[in-house]
Scaffold this motif. Structure first.
Motif, PDB file in Angstrom:
ATOM      1  N   UNK A   1      19.315  92.531  27.751  1.00  0.00           N
ATOM      2  CA  UNK A   1      20.595  91.835  27.600  1.00  0.00           C
ATOM      3  C   UNK A   1      20.431  90.731  26.574  1.00  0.00           C
ATOM      4  N   UNK A   2      21.453  90.577  25.711  1.00  0.00           N
ATOM      5  CA  UNK A   2      21.418  89.500  24.727  1.00  0.00           C
ATOM      6  C   UNK A   2      22.812  88.936  24.501  1.00  0.00           C
ATOM      7  N   UNK A   3      22.848  87.782  23.867  1.00  0.00           N
ATOM      8  CA  UNK A   3      24.092  87.034  23.731  1.00  0.00           C
ATOM      9  C   UNK A   3      25.156  87.797  22.945  1.00  0.00           C
ATOM     10  N   UNK A   4      24.761  88.612  21.982  1.00  0.00           N
ATOM     11  CA  UNK A   4      25.739  89.405  21.236  1.00  0.00           C
ATOM     12  C   UNK A   4      26.554  90.286  22.173  1.00  0.00           C
ATOM     13  N   UNK A   5      25.912  90.812  23.207  1.00  0.00           N
ATOM     14  CA  UNK A   5      26.618  91.632  24.196  1.00  0.00           C
ATOM     15  C   UNK A   5      27.660  90.792  24.934  1.00  0.00           C
ATOM     16  N   UNK A   6      27.323  89.548  25.238  1.00  0.00           N
ATOM     17  CA  UNK A   6      28.278  88.659  25.898  1.00  0.00           C
ATOM     18  C   UNK A   6      29.505  88.453  25.012  1.00  0.00           C
ATOM     19  N   UNK A   7      29.283  88.231  23.723  1.00  0.00           N
ATOM     20  CA  UNK A   7      30.400  88.047  22.800  1.00  0.00           C
ATOM     21  C   UNK A   7      31.269  89.298  22.730  1.00  0.00           C
ATOM     22  N   UNK A   8      30.639  90.447  22.717  1.00  0.00           N
ATOM     23  CA  UNK A   8      31.388  91.706  22.661  1.00  0.00           C
ATOM     24  C   UNK A   8      32.149  91.968  23.947  1.00  0.00           C
ATOM     25  N   UNK A   9      31.531  91.669  25.077  1.00  0.00           N
ATOM     26  CA  UNK A   9      32.227  91.822  26.354  1.00  0.00           C
ATOM     27  C   UNK A   9      33.442  90.900  26.403  1.00  0.00           C
ATOM     28  N   UNK A  10      33.266  89.688  25.911  1.00  0.00           N
ATOM     29  CA  UNK A  10      34.352  88.714  25.920  1.00  0.00           C
ATOM     30  C   UNK A  10      35.495  89.166  25.013  1.00  0.00           C
ATOM     31  N   UNK A  11      35.152  89.651  23.814  1.00  0.00           N
ATOM     32  CA  UNK A  11      36.184  90.114  22.876  1.00  0.00           C
ATOM     33  C   UNK A  11      36.981  91.259  23.479  1.00  0.00           C
ATOM     34  N   UNK A  12      36.299  92.220  24.049  1.00  0.00           N
ATOM     35  CA  UNK A  12      36.988  93.363  24.642  1.00  0.00           C
ATOM     36  C   UNK A  12      37.857  92.924  25.821  1.00  0.00           C
ATOM     37  N   UNK A  13      37.315  92.040  26.649  1.00  0.00           N
ATOM     38  CA  UNK A  13      38.057  91.596  27.829  1.00  0.00           C
ATOM     39  C   UNK A  13      39.299  90.793  27.441  1.00  0.00           C
ATOM     40  N   UNK A  14      39.160  89.963  26.435  1.00  0.00           N
ATOM     41  CA  UNK A  14      40.320  89.180  25.998  1.00  0.00           C
ATOM     42  C   UNK A  14      41.383  90.086  25.379  1.00  0.00           C
ATOM     43  N   UNK A  15      40.955  91.106  24.662  1.00  0.00           N
ATOM     44  CA  UNK A  15      41.943  92.051  24.119  1.00  0.00           C
ATOM     45  C   UNK A  15      42.649  92.794  25.248  1.00  0.00           C
ATOM     46  N   UNK A  16      41.883  93.308  26.192  1.00  0.00           N
ATOM     47  CA  UNK A  16      42.457  94.144  27.247  1.00  0.00           C
ATOM     48  C   UNK A  16      43.352  93.356  28.200  1.00  0.00           C
ATOM     49  N   UNK A  17      43.159  92.040  28.264  1.00  0.00           N
ATOM     50  CA  UNK A  17      44.026  91.215  29.107  1.00  0.00           C
ATOM     51  C   UNK A  17      45.160  90.586  28.299  1.00  0.00           C
ATOM     52  N   UNK A  18      45.293  90.985  27.044  1.00  0.00           N
ATOM     53  CA  UNK A  18      46.381  90.487  26.207  1.00  0.00           C
ATOM     54  C   UNK A  18      46.174  89.088  25.684  1.00  0.00           C
ATOM     55  N   UNK A  19      44.916  88.657  25.610  1.00  0.00           N
ATOM     56  CA  UNK A  19      44.627  87.279  25.206  1.00  0.00           C
ATOM     57  C   UNK A  19      43.858  87.176  23.896  1.00  0.00           C
ATOM     58  N   UNK A  20      43.749  88.261  23.156  1.00  0.00           N
ATOM     59  CA  UNK A  20      43.025  88.202  21.891  1.00  0.00           C
ATOM     60  C   UNK A  20      43.810  87.392  20.867  1.00  0.00           C
ATOM     61  N   UNK A  21      43.117  86.482  20.208  1.00  0.00           N
ATOM     62  CA  UNK A  21      43.713  85.638  19.173  1.00  0.00           C
ATOM     63  C   UNK A  21      42.739  85.556  18.000  1.00  0.00           C
ATOM     64  N   UNK A  22      43.196  84.971  16.913  1.00  0.00           N
ATOM     65  CA  UNK A  22      42.314  84.755  15.763  1.00  0.00           C
ATOM     66  C   UNK A  22      41.148  83.855  16.155  1.00  0.00           C
ATOM     67  N   UNK A  23      41.396  82.891  17.026  1.00  0.00           N
ATOM     68  CA  UNK A  23      40.327  81.991  17.464  1.00  0.00           C
ATOM     69  C   UNK A  23      39.265  82.741  18.267  1.00  0.00           C
ATOM     70  N   UNK A  24      39.696  83.627  19.154  1.00  0.00           N
ATOM     71  CA  UNK A  24      38.737  84.429  19.923  1.00  0.00           C
ATOM     72  C   UNK A  24      37.957  85.336  18.986  1.00  0.00           C
TER      73      UNK A  24
END
Length: 552
Positions: free
Chosen positions: A413-436
């Motif tokens: 496990x590495x931090x890049x995976x955390x960033x990718x999980x976060x990006x996908x989760x924010x998109x799927x919950x309708x919260x993706x923004x330019x800042x994310x």
């Protein structure tokens, strides 16, 4: 981590037979055994030794469309192509490894009241064991669904009659355990050098995020990821500056969250525990006769040109920097492992320095006029690459011993995976923004060497979900995560993966790009993996209370 304790413990005979069935524990039944911190730590290190292994780390790639497995990895290849039966060793190996690990962990946990050691040391040790247990149950529920569940070692009669517990109930336990130990374990910044490889509170948080992601529970996944992204409460993490260095010497850097450890004393001359490089690298520096898997052209095509455009099949210039750290291709330069005494001619003499890997038969034939020992090219056999490509990620020449084993740690496990999980989760919950986007995907692309235009937020579009998924594929390529993503994205049923003759995994599996005129491309075994592993038949023969998964 001080690995010598692991081997002392193994030498003591604490590893027994596999499966749920109880094995003798006479080696540590002495009432005074748990009074000594060294013994308690040895029990912990055995848990680390068993929780995961290099074969699973690498061979899980075969369960995806990123690689094509060879006859040398037939068990995993059978699973990927749908030819496996309930007796297949890939299923029983996963099951047995997990339950052996659980028995090891529970042996220690069942004796925690007898541990007459420093309370701070004990508290951390118990928390580490609980995290490893959660990791192991996550393995089981991910592949098998409902499985036998217990939090203490069953008796031998109980182990032969225990039924399957709902995966949902076990997952509730996993989440609760990880949340609790995240408040007990130290931060990554608090580890001493001697403790490198031990889990931290950040490991617990990241693993909890992964557990939620595997269920597509994006809201909770995002919450866990945010703990590591937005504060230092659970440790300090950051992307490594150099992607290639991340897989050579960066395994204990700020990006590392969980590693699979190996051991040596004094370098390559005395490796104690290693993973085999021979079957997973180009054959001129590998075993010379075995290839475990070959990366597919489809995976290679995912690594774009630095301007964001898609490269031609055999255009290897100006690519995503992650490509060069992951794939060995025709004409690439590779360091020779001097300890192996390879016969190829390197830049510093025979078996020394670097050499050029030629996977194109015509190019290698020309090079063999000067160096007959070269043996990397596609030759239509399963003893060489089937696609014109080899894996190169995690290969570090100076960690490879004379027998081909490497002591280099592998990052699970590495931090890049955390960033990718976060990006996908924010998109799927309708919260993706330019800042994310700028917090997650942009830094990954910048590190990969892309132009500014390709790093910029693409805005809301119908393709954004696929963009995020594709970024995940290339960033984590050949790290064993793709097979889990395909399952949770419910892609196993799509025609591009299922239909014979159009399967992603095999559309160019036996046709290297420089030979591809359409005639040599075959689909002997299209990708056809099932969602669930079966309960191994051998376990059901012992315990008739174990029901079978649908479709088996």
């Amino acid at each position: 981590m001080k690995k010598h304790a692991i081997f002392a413990f193994l030498m003591a005979g604490m590893v027994g037979c596999v499966g749920i069935e109880q094995y003798p524990t006479n080696s540590y039944s002495d009432a005074t055994f748990w009074n000594y911190e060294e013994n308690c730590m040895a029990a912990l290190y055995l848990g680390y030794n068993q929780y995961w292994n290099a074969d699973m780390y690498f061979n899980n790639n075969i369960l995806s469309d990123d690689v094509y497995g060879s006859r040398h990895t037939q068990s995993s290849t059978n699973v990927a192509t749908g030819f496996a039966t309930t007796n297949d060793s890939r299923f029983s190996d996963e099951w047995n490894q997990c339950y052996q690990e659980l028995r090891t962990i529970h042996t220690a946990l069942d004796n925690q009241d007898r541990m007459n050691i420093n309370e701070q040391v004990k508290s951390r040790l118990i928390a580490e064991l609980r995290l490893l247990r959660a990791y192991t149950y996550l393995r089981l529920t991910t592949w098998f669904g409902d499985v036998p569940f217990f939090t203490t070692n069953p008796t031998l009669p109980e182990s032969k009659t225990i039924s399957r517990t709902s995966a949902d109930q076990i997952k509730q336990f996993i989440h609760a355990e990880l949340e609790e130990v995240s408040h007990i374990l130290p931060k990554n910044t608090e580890l001493t050098e001697a403790e490198n490889g031990r889990v931290t509170c950040g490991t617990a948080v990241a693993l909890n995020a992964r557990a939620y992601l595997l269920d597509n529970d994006f809201e909770n996944c995002a919450r866990e990821c945010a703990k590591l992204i937005e504060s230092n409460e659970y440790g300090t993490y950051a992307l490594a500056a150099d992607y290639a260095e991340l897989f050579t010497s960066g395994h204990y850097g700020p990006e590392s969250i969980l590693t699979l450890e190996f051991a040596y004393e004094g370098g390559v001359e005395n490796i104690k525990r290693s993973w085999d490089t021979g079957s997973r690298v180009p054959q001129s520096i590998g075993a010379g006769e075995i290839v475990a898997f070959s990366p597919t052209q489809e995976l290679v095509n995912c690594f774009r040109k630095t301007d964001g455009s898609i490269a031609a099949d055999a255009d290897y210039t100006d690519r995503d920097l992650r490509f060069y750290a992951t794939i060995a291709y025709n004409g690439c330069t590779i360091q020779i492992p001097e300890a192996k005494a390879c016969k190829i001619i390197g830049s510093e003499g025979v078996g020394k320095g670097t050499y050029t890997c030629w996977t194109n038969p015509a190019d290698e034939a020309e090079a063999q006029k000067n160096d007959p020992a070269l043996s990397d090219s596609y030759n239509a056999s399963q003893n060489r690459t089937l696609t014109g490509y080899y894996n190169i990620k995690n290969y570090v020449a100076n960690t490879v011993g004379a027998g081909g084993g490497s002591y280099k740690p592998l990052m699970e496990m590495r931090y890049a995976d955390v960033l990718l999980m976060y990006a996908e989760s924010m998109y799927e919950t309708g919260n993706m923004t330019a800042e994310i986007w700028d917090t997650t995907i942009r830094p990954l692309r910048e590190r990969a060497g892309f132009d500014e235009a390709y790093c910029a937020y693409p805005g809301e579009s119908d393709d954004l979900r696929q963009i995020i998924r594709d970024e995940r594929r290339v960033e984590l390529a050949l790290e064993g995560r793709r097979c889990f993503d395909i399952r949770r994205w419910a892609l196993l049923e799509t025609p591009s993966l299922k239909n014979s003759g159009a399967a992603c995994m095999t559309s160019q599996a036996t046709g290297a790009p420089f030979l591809d005129n359409g005639a040599n491309i075959q689909c002997p075994a299209p990708y056809n993996m099932k969602y669930w592993f079966p309960i191994p038949q051998g376990e059901r023969d012992i315990n008739h209370n174990l029901t079978q998964n649908p479709g088996w």
